[in-house]
Design a protein around this motif. Structure first.
Motif, PDB file in Angstrom:
ATOM      1  N   GLU A 134      40.870  11.445   7.540  1.00 20.81           N
ATOM      2  CA  GLU A 134      40.967  10.819   8.856  1.00 20.81           C
ATOM      3  C   GLU A 134      39.743  11.132   9.709  1.00 20.81           C
ATOM      4  OE1 GLU A 134      43.400   8.782  10.375  1.00 20.81           O
ATOM      5  OE2 GLU A 134      43.836   8.487   8.250  1.00 20.81           O
ATOM      6  N   GLU A 135      39.280  12.390   9.613  1.00 22.50           N
ATOM      7  CA  GLU A 135      38.130  12.771  10.424  1.00 22.50           C
ATOM      8  C   GLU A 135      36.863  12.061   9.953  1.00 22.50           C
ATOM      9  OE1 GLU A 135      36.906  14.409  13.819  1.00 22.50           O
ATOM     10  OE2 GLU A 135      38.932  14.498  12.993  1.00 22.50           O
ATOM     11  N   ARG A 136      36.723  11.938   8.629  1.00 22.68           N
ATOM     12  CA  ARG A 136      35.566  11.203   8.118  1.00 22.68           C
ATOM     13  C   ARG A 136      35.601   9.743   8.585  1.00 22.68           C
ATOM     14  NH1 ARG A 136      36.327  14.434   3.337  1.00 22.68           N
ATOM     15  NH2 ARG A 136      37.708  12.846   2.455  1.00 22.68           N
ATOM     16  N   THR A 137      36.792   9.157   8.558  1.00 26.75           N
ATOM     17  CA  THR A 137      36.926   7.771   9.024  1.00 26.75           C
ATOM     18  C   THR A 137      36.591   7.663  10.504  1.00 26.75           C
ATOM     19  OG1 THR A 137      38.674   7.410   7.383  1.00 26.75           O
ATOM     20  CG2 THR A 137      38.513   5.831   9.183  1.00 26.75           C
ATOM     21  N   ARG A 138      37.051   8.654  11.258  1.00 24.79           N
ATOM     22  CA  ARG A 138      36.801   8.626  12.695  1.00 24.79           C
ATOM     23  C   ARG A 138      35.303   8.789  12.993  1.00 24.79           C
ATOM     24  NH1 ARG A 138      39.150  13.014  17.001  1.00 24.79           N
ATOM     25  NH2 ARG A 138      38.220  12.121  18.861  1.00 24.79           N
ATOM     26  N   ILE A 139      34.677   9.717  12.282  1.00 28.93           N
ATOM     27  CA  ILE A 139      33.238   9.908  12.465  1.00 28.93           C
ATOM     28  C   ILE A 139      32.480   8.629  12.115  1.00 28.93           C
ATOM     29  CG2 ILE A 139      31.219  11.159  11.615  1.00 28.93           C
ATOM     30  CD1 ILE A 139      33.068  13.575  11.220  1.00 28.93           C
ATOM     31  N   ALA A 140      32.920   7.990  11.013  1.00 28.21           N
ATOM     32  CA  ALA A 140      32.266   6.737  10.615  1.00 28.21           C
ATOM     33  C   ALA A 140      32.406   5.676  11.702  1.00 28.21           C
ATOM     34  CB  ALA A 140      32.868   6.241   9.296  1.00 28.21           C
ATOM     35  N   ARG A 141      33.597   5.605  12.323  1.00 30.62           N
ATOM     36  CA  ARG A 141      33.781   4.625  13.404  1.00 30.62           C
ATOM     37  C   ARG A 141      32.868   4.928  14.584  1.00 30.62           C
ATOM     38  NH1 ARG A 141      39.547   5.018  12.341  1.00 30.62           N
ATOM     39  NH2 ARG A 141      39.701   6.492  14.068  1.00 30.62           N
ATOM     40  N   GLU A 142      32.808   6.226  14.954  1.00 26.66           N
ATOM     41  CA  GLU A 142      31.962   6.597  16.087  1.00 26.66           C
ATOM     42  C   GLU A 142      30.494   6.272  15.809  1.00 26.66           C
ATOM     43  OE1 GLU A 142      32.752   7.809  19.066  1.00 26.66           O
ATOM     44  OE2 GLU A 142      34.901   7.685  18.639  1.00 26.66           O
ATOM     45  N   MET A 143      30.052   6.648  14.615  1.00 26.98           N
ATOM     46  CA  MET A 143      28.655   6.377  14.265  1.00 26.98           C
ATOM     47  C   MET A 143      28.385   4.876  14.258  1.00 26.98           C
ATOM     48  SD  MET A 143      27.227   9.394  13.635  1.00 26.98           S
ATOM     49  CE  MET A 143      25.912   9.223  12.451  1.00 26.98           C
ATOM     50  N   HIS A 144      29.322   4.129  13.710  1.00 25.06           N
ATOM     51  CA  HIS A 144      29.148   2.686  13.636  1.00 25.06           C
ATOM     52  C   HIS A 144      29.067   2.084  15.031  1.00 25.06           C
ATOM     53  CE1 HIS A 144      30.645  -1.489  13.487  1.00 25.06           C
ATOM     54  NE2 HIS A 144      29.978  -1.558  12.354  1.00 25.06           N
ATOM     55  N   ASP A 145      29.999   2.512  15.918  1.00 27.47           N
ATOM     56  CA  ASP A 145      30.022   1.928  17.254  1.00 27.47           C
ATOM     57  C   ASP A 145      28.755   2.264  18.039  1.00 27.47           C
ATOM     58  OD1 ASP A 145      32.452   0.883  16.695  1.00 27.47           O
ATOM     59  OD2 ASP A 145      33.617   2.404  17.738  1.00 27.47           O
ATOM     60  N   VAL A 146      28.339   3.519  17.946  1.00 25.04           N
ATOM     61  CA  VAL A 146      27.160   3.936  18.708  1.00 25.04           C
ATOM     62  C   VAL A 146      25.902   3.265  18.170  1.00 25.04           C
ATOM     63  CG1 VAL A 146      25.678   5.898  19.251  1.00 25.04           C
ATOM     64  CG2 VAL A 146      28.166   6.117  19.435  1.00 25.04           C
ATOM     65  N   VAL A 147      25.688   3.388  16.861  1.00 20.69           N
ATOM     66  CA  VAL A 147      24.448   2.888  16.270  1.00 20.69           C
ATOM     67  C   VAL A 147      24.412   1.360  16.281  1.00 20.69           C
ATOM     68  CG1 VAL A 147      23.064   2.815  14.180  1.00 20.69           C
ATOM     69  CG2 VAL A 147      24.156   4.947  14.881  1.00 20.69           C
ATOM     70  N   ALA A 148      25.496   0.748  15.857  1.00 22.93           N
ATOM     71  CA  ALA A 148      25.491  -0.708  15.723  1.00 22.93           C
ATOM     72  C   ALA A 148      25.224  -1.397  17.054  1.00 22.93           C
ATOM     73  CB  ALA A 148      26.822  -1.177  15.143  1.00 22.93           C
ATOM     74  N   HIS A 149      25.901  -0.943  18.122  1.00 20.33           N
ATOM     75  CA  HIS A 149      25.723  -1.622  19.404  1.00 20.33           C
ATOM     76  C   HIS A 149      24.312  -1.424  19.943  1.00 20.33           C
ATOM     77  CE1 HIS A 149      26.830  -3.345  23.253  1.00 20.33           C
ATOM     78  NE2 HIS A 149      26.294  -2.283  23.856  1.00 20.33           N
ATOM     79  N   ARG A 150      23.858  -0.172  19.965  1.00 20.23           N
ATOM     80  CA  ARG A 150      22.532   0.092  20.530  1.00 20.23           C
ATOM     81  C   ARG A 150      21.434  -0.595  19.717  1.00 20.23           C
ATOM     82  NH1 ARG A 150      23.832   1.694  25.533  1.00 20.23           N
ATOM     83  NH2 ARG A 150      25.182   3.533  25.525  1.00 20.23           N
ATOM     84  N   VAL A 151      21.517  -0.451  18.416  1.00 25.14           N
ATOM     85  CA  VAL A 151      20.479  -1.024  17.567  1.00 25.14           C
ATOM     86  C   VAL A 151      20.512  -2.550  17.626  1.00 25.14           C
ATOM     87  CG1 VAL A 151      19.637  -1.225  15.197  1.00 25.14           C
ATOM     88  CG2 VAL A 151      20.371   0.988  16.073  1.00 25.14           C
ATOM     89  N   SER A 152      21.704  -3.129  17.727  1.00 24.01           N
ATOM     90  CA  SER A 152      21.797  -4.594  17.846  1.00 24.01           C
ATOM     91  C   SER A 152      21.088  -5.077  19.096  1.00 24.01           C
ATOM     92  CB  SER A 152      23.272  -5.015  17.873  1.00 24.01           C
ATOM     93  OG  SER A 152      23.898  -4.697  16.661  1.00 24.01           O
TER      94      SER A 152
END
Length: 418
Positions: free
Chosen positions: A202-220
């Protein structure tokens, strides 16, 4: 085989015939040999009294005494033989050990009581009949002495056998309980390991979501601004410089959020000896974005050239930190998807504060066909991550195309008050 109260050390069976242990067989054979010698000696007097050859009396005594070897197999037979030969004044060891073995075995207690009573009566009668009454020895003294001898040869071995049987049953009960506790502890350890593994996943999934949300939005947004910068660099240097500054700001914001996330990951490392339950994002809800930053989030998309309308209804009542962060991330990821898949489309962000819940919706219309595709890669995890976030808080998530050719993302979260 009838179980007696003898100790049973070790595991498994290694004795011959009906014995479970070799030492048990050695003990019984030794007791049988001693009893045979005793009864053989006593058979001499019996032969003289009965008027039979001494050899026959000795042989009879040896056979009777050797019956003690069978005490674990047939304790009732041993006691009956002892009672039967009591008139011949032989079998002292046979009677005592036989009664102990009978009381310590799993024979029903009514049978033990009956045979013990018979043995006591037989010893009393034999003792009374064989003690002569004379002027110096009164009948009362003979009776008293006979009762004492009968009780002394019957009651102690029976009581000791009952104690041994009770002790054995207690030890077996404690052993069963210990085995049961060991199984339960093993099961609990397995379940704890499963929970720890589930928590890590669950924690790995949560970290993946956080990383995805932060990186994807800013980089987009950075990619969109970079594309605009490339298009207007020669025509409008002032606007190009402004877009370059925005790209730099967004890059710095992305790095700051990543550093905060990694700092929390390193904040508290689990001890190696303990069952590792991840503590990766402890406190991240309190430190994360909130609904108060939604206007700035929409402003970043506007600065990137997107036409975004923000419609907020109701009053924010101060929700729990995880509710506000989840709502923010849903809107953020939905806007990121609009940058990726609907360039030039008009976007409406709706936020409604209701009694007991907060609802959000991001809807984009069809692409106008004029804006260039930004060429942003998509891993297909955006909608999955949003759904996981919302469902984890007990909310409702719906997404899909609209009749006008656009796309809509809607979510409703229970408004837990912070």
């Amino acid at each position: 085989m009838t179980s007696t109260g003898e100790e049973r050390d070790g595991a498994g069976r290694d004795g011959p015939l009906w014995w479970e242990r070799r030492r048990s067989a050695v003990l019984d054979v030794g007791l049988g040999a001693v009893s045979a010698v005793e009864c053989g000696v006593e058979g001499v007097g019996f032969a003289r009294e009965a008027g039979i050859p001494v050899f026959a009396g000795v042989l009879f005594g040896v056979v009777v005494g050797a019956v003690l070897v069978l005490r674990r197999r047939w304790p009732i037979v041993v006691v009956l033989v002892g009672i039967a030969v009591s008139p011949a004044a032989m079998g002292f060891l046979l009677g005592v050990v036989g009664l102990y073995t009978l009381a310590a075995s799993e024979v029903p207690r009514r049978i033990t009581a009956t045979l013990a009573s018979m043995s006591l009566a037989a010893i009393f009668v034999v003792m009374y009949m064989r003690t002569p009454v004379s002027g110096e020895v009164s009948r009362t003294l003979v009776i008293t002495l006979s009762v004492f001898v009968a009780v002394a040869l019957t009651v102690p071995p029976v009581l000791f056998g009952l104690y041994t049987a009770a002790r054995r049953r207690l030890m077996e009960s404690l052993q069963e309980r210990a085995d049961s506790l060991e199984r339960e502890l093993s099961l609990l350890a397995d379940r704890a390991e499963e929970r720890a593994e589930w928590a890590r996943t669950e924690e790995r999934t949560r970290i993946a979501r956080e990383m995805h949300d932060v990186v994807a939005h800013r980089v987009s947004l950075m990619v969109v601004h970079a594309a605009a910068l490339q298009a207007i660099a020669a025509k409008d240097p002032v606007k190009a410089a402004k877009n370059a500054a925005l790209v730099g700001d967004m890059g710095r914001q992305a790095l700051t959020e990543l550093r905060e996330m990694l700092g929390v990951l390193r904040a508290e490392a689990p001890k190696p000896a303990a069952v590792a339950v991840p503590v990766a994002l402890v406190g991240s809800f309190e430190d994360g974005p909130s609904l108060g930053e939604l206007e700035a989030l929409v402003g970043q998309s506007r600065a990137a050239g997107m036409v975004v309308e923000l419609d907020v209804r109701g009053e924010c009542c101060g929700y729990a930190a995880e509710v506000e962060q989840t709502a923010y991330r849903v809107v953020q990821e939905a806007l990121t998807n609009c940058h990726k898949h609907a360039p030039g489309a008009r976007v409406v962000v709706r936020l409604a504060h209701r009694e007991g819940e907060v609802a959000m919706q991001v809807e984009n219309g069809p692409c106008d066909g004029k804006a260039a595709e930004p060429g942003l890669p998509s891993g297909g995890n955006g909608l999955v991550g949003m759904r996981e976030r919302v469902l984890a808080l007990g909310g409702v998530f719906v997404s899909g195309p609209t009749d006008e050719g656009g796309f809509k993302v809607s979510a409703v979260l229970p408004s837990e008050r912070g």
